[in-house]
Design a protein around this motif. Structure first.
Motif, PDB file in Angstrom:
ATOM      1  N   GLU A 267     -10.242  16.630 -44.399  1.00 60.21           N
ATOM      2  CA  GLU A 267     -10.544  16.481 -45.887  1.00 60.21           C
ATOM      3  C   GLU A 267      -9.484  15.877 -46.783  1.00 60.21           C
ATOM      4  OE1 GLU A 267     -13.586  20.518 -45.337  1.00 60.21           O
ATOM      5  OE2 GLU A 267     -11.532  20.569 -46.408  1.00 60.21           O
ATOM      6  N   LEU A 268      -8.249  16.431 -46.600  1.00 60.99           N
ATOM      7  CA  LEU A 268      -7.006  16.007 -47.356  1.00 60.99           C
ATOM      8  C   LEU A 268      -6.746  14.717 -47.179  1.00 60.99           C
ATOM      9  CD1 LEU A 268      -5.239  19.200 -47.325  1.00 60.99           C
ATOM     10  CD2 LEU A 268      -6.091  18.224 -49.366  1.00 60.99           C
TER      11      LEU A 268
ATOM     12  N   GLY B 226      -9.445  14.673 -55.273  1.00 58.25           N
ATOM     13  CA  GLY B 226     -10.193  15.689 -54.841  1.00 58.25           C
ATOM     14  C   GLY B 226      -9.927  17.033 -55.000  1.00 58.25           C
ATOM     15  N   VAL B 227     -10.546  17.980 -54.539  1.00 57.46           N
ATOM     16  CA  VAL B 227     -10.651  19.210 -54.960  1.00 57.46           C
ATOM     17  C   VAL B 227     -10.857  20.099 -53.485  1.00 57.46           C
ATOM     18  CG1 VAL B 227     -11.570  21.466 -56.128  1.00 57.46           C
ATOM     19  CG2 VAL B 227     -10.943  19.249 -57.118  1.00 57.46           C
ATOM     20  N   VAL B 228     -10.273  20.901 -53.081  1.00 59.67           N
ATOM     21  CA  VAL B 228     -10.326  21.675 -51.738  1.00 59.67           C
ATOM     22  C   VAL B 228     -10.443  23.228 -52.321  1.00 59.67           C
ATOM     23  CG1 VAL B 228      -9.457  22.771 -49.549  1.00 59.67           C
ATOM     24  CG2 VAL B 228      -9.590  20.318 -50.323  1.00 59.67           C
ATOM     25  N   ILE B 229     -11.558  23.920 -51.755  1.00 62.80           N
ATOM     26  CA  ILE B 229     -11.559  25.478 -52.189  1.00 62.80           C
ATOM     27  C   ILE B 229     -11.856  26.212 -50.903  1.00 62.80           C
ATOM     28  CG2 ILE B 229     -12.942  27.218 -53.185  1.00 62.80           C
ATOM     29  CD1 ILE B 229     -13.564  25.218 -55.532  1.00 62.80           C
ATOM     30  N   ASN B 230     -10.890  26.945 -50.589  1.00 65.34           N
ATOM     31  CA  ASN B 230     -11.213  28.003 -49.329  1.00 65.34           C
ATOM     32  C   ASN B 230     -11.457  29.308 -49.482  1.00 65.34           C
ATOM     33  OD1 ASN B 230     -10.084  25.684 -47.657  1.00 65.34           O
ATOM     34  ND2 ASN B 230      -7.825  26.246 -48.582  1.00 65.34           N
ATOM     35  N   THR B 231     -12.624  29.655 -48.698  1.00 62.98           N
ATOM     36  CA  THR B 231     -13.010  31.274 -48.958  1.00 62.98           C
ATOM     37  C   THR B 231     -11.996  32.232 -48.252  1.00 62.98           C
ATOM     38  OG1 THR B 231     -15.426  30.314 -49.203  1.00 62.98           O
ATOM     39  CG2 THR B 231     -14.751  32.673 -48.536  1.00 62.98           C
TER      40      THR B 231
ATOM     41  N   ARG C 255      -6.379  19.126 -55.921  1.00 60.31           N
ATOM     42  CA  ARG C 255      -6.295  20.489 -56.048  1.00 60.31           C
ATOM     43  C   ARG C 255      -6.599  21.376 -54.948  1.00 60.31           C
ATOM     44  NH1 ARG C 255      -9.201  22.651 -59.924  1.00 60.31           N
ATOM     45  NH2 ARG C 255     -10.669  20.728 -60.133  1.00 60.31           N
ATOM     46  N   VAL C 256      -6.016  22.544 -54.929  1.00 62.57           N
ATOM     47  CA  VAL C 256      -6.256  23.309 -53.476  1.00 62.57           C
ATOM     48  C   VAL C 256      -6.259  24.676 -53.985  1.00 62.57           C
ATOM     49  CG1 VAL C 256      -6.027  23.950 -51.256  1.00 62.57           C
ATOM     50  CG2 VAL C 256      -5.399  21.741 -52.045  1.00 62.57           C
TER      51      VAL C 256
END
Length: 251
Positions: free
Chosen positions: A129-130, A139-144, A183-184
Motif C-alpha cells: 500500500e505504501l 495516502g492514509v493508512v490505518i491499522n487495527t 499518514r499512518v
C-alpha cells in the motif's frame, strides 16, 4: 444518506471486510462517495458485505486474499489500483483471536498463526500500500490494533503481542513517511459486537459487557466513524497516533 461526501473520488482498501468492523467501515466509506476494495480470505464470505456496499451506492471490488501470503497481498493491491486507478486509504483490519491459554501452554503453531495473520499480514499490506501511495504522492493508512495493544490480557499473550507490535509498526511507519504526505495511524477498538466477540466469549456476551466501564459493547459503526475521521481531511494533522475507541476498557 450522509449530508456530505468526504471521500468522493477516493479509493479505500479494507482487509477483514466480510463482517464486523471491516464490513461496517466499508459501508460507511461507500456511503460517503468512496470506491471500495473489500478483501477477506474467502470470496464467498464477502458476498453480504459487497451487497451492503452496493446498496449504499458505492462502487465495489471484492478480492479473496489471505493477508499472511505475500503474493496474494501484492496481487490484491495491484488489482485495486488496476481497477480504480489509485489507492487513497488503506484500512488494515484483518485479524484473528487466539485460543485462550497461559504463555507456557501456547502451542507454537497457534502462536505462529496469530502473528502471521495479525502482524505479518499488517506489515505485508503496508509494504505494498505504501509503495503505491509513494508513487501517487499521498495516502492514509490505518491499522487495527486493540485495547489489548496497550495492556496485558490473561490467556491472550499471542493476541496482545501482535497488537502491541502493530502500534510500534504504525509509529515507525508514520515517521518514515511523514514528509511524503502519507499518514499512518492505529485504531484500538475495545469490546465490540462482532462475530469475533461471539467466538471469544463462547456466545456469553455478558462476559464482555461486564468488562466495559460504560456498561455496553461498542458497535462496529462506532469504530467505522473513528476510522473515517482519521482518514478524512479533518484528521490531516494526525499521524503516528494510537486512538482508543473502547468505552474506557483500556484505562
Amino acid at each position: 444518506m450522509p449530508p456530505f461526501h468526504r471521500f468522493q473520488g477516493r479509493v479505500a482498501l479494507i482487509t477483514g471486510a466480510a463482517s464486523g468492523i471491516g464490513r461496517a467501515t466499508a459501508v460507511a466509506f461507500a456511503a460517503e462517495g468512496a470506491r471500495v476494495a473489500l478483501l477477506d480470505r474467502s470470496a464467498d464470505a464477502l458476498r453480504d458485505a459487497e451487497a451492503a456496499v452496493r446498496q449504499s451506492g458505492g462502487e465495489v471490488l471484492t478480492l479473496a486474499c489471505d493477508v499472511s501470503k505475500p503474493e496474494q497481498v501484492e496481487a490484491a493491491v495491484a488489482r485495486t489500483v488496476e481497477t480504480f486507478g489509485r489507492l487513497d486509504i488503506a484500512f488494515n483490519n484483518a485479524g484473528v483471536e487466539n485460543k485462550a491459554s497461559p504463555v507456557a501452554d501456547i502451542d507454537l503453531d497457534e502462536w505462529d498463526r496469530i502473528i502471521d495473520i495479525n502482524l505479518r499480514g499488517t506489515f505485508l499490506c503496508m509494504k505494498h500500500e505504501l509503495a503505491q501511495m509513494l508513487r501517487q504522492g499521498s495516502g492514509v493508512v490505518i491499522n487495527t490494533s486493540s485495547g489489548a495493544g496497550i495492556r496485558g490480557v490473561a490467556g491472550g499473550a499471542a493476541y496482545a503481542a501482535s497488537k502491541h507490535a502493530i502500534i510500534g509498526l504504525t509509529k515507525s511507519a508514520a515517521l518514515d513517511y511523514a514528509k511524503s504526505n502519507i499518514r499512518v495511524n492505529a485504531i484500538l477498538p475495545g469490546n465490540i459486537e462482532t462475530p469475533m466477540m461471539d467466538r471469544f466469549t463462547g456466545g456469553d456476551i455478558q462476559k464482555a459487557i461486564d468488562l466495559e466501564p460504560v456498561g455496553r459493547l461498542g458497535k462496529p459503526e462506532e469504530i467505522a466513524d473513528a476510522v473515517l475521521w482519521m482518514s478524512a481531511d479533518l484528521g490531516a494533522f494526525v499521524t503516528g497516533a494510537s486512538i482508543s475507541v473502547d468505552g474506557g476498557w483500556s484505562l
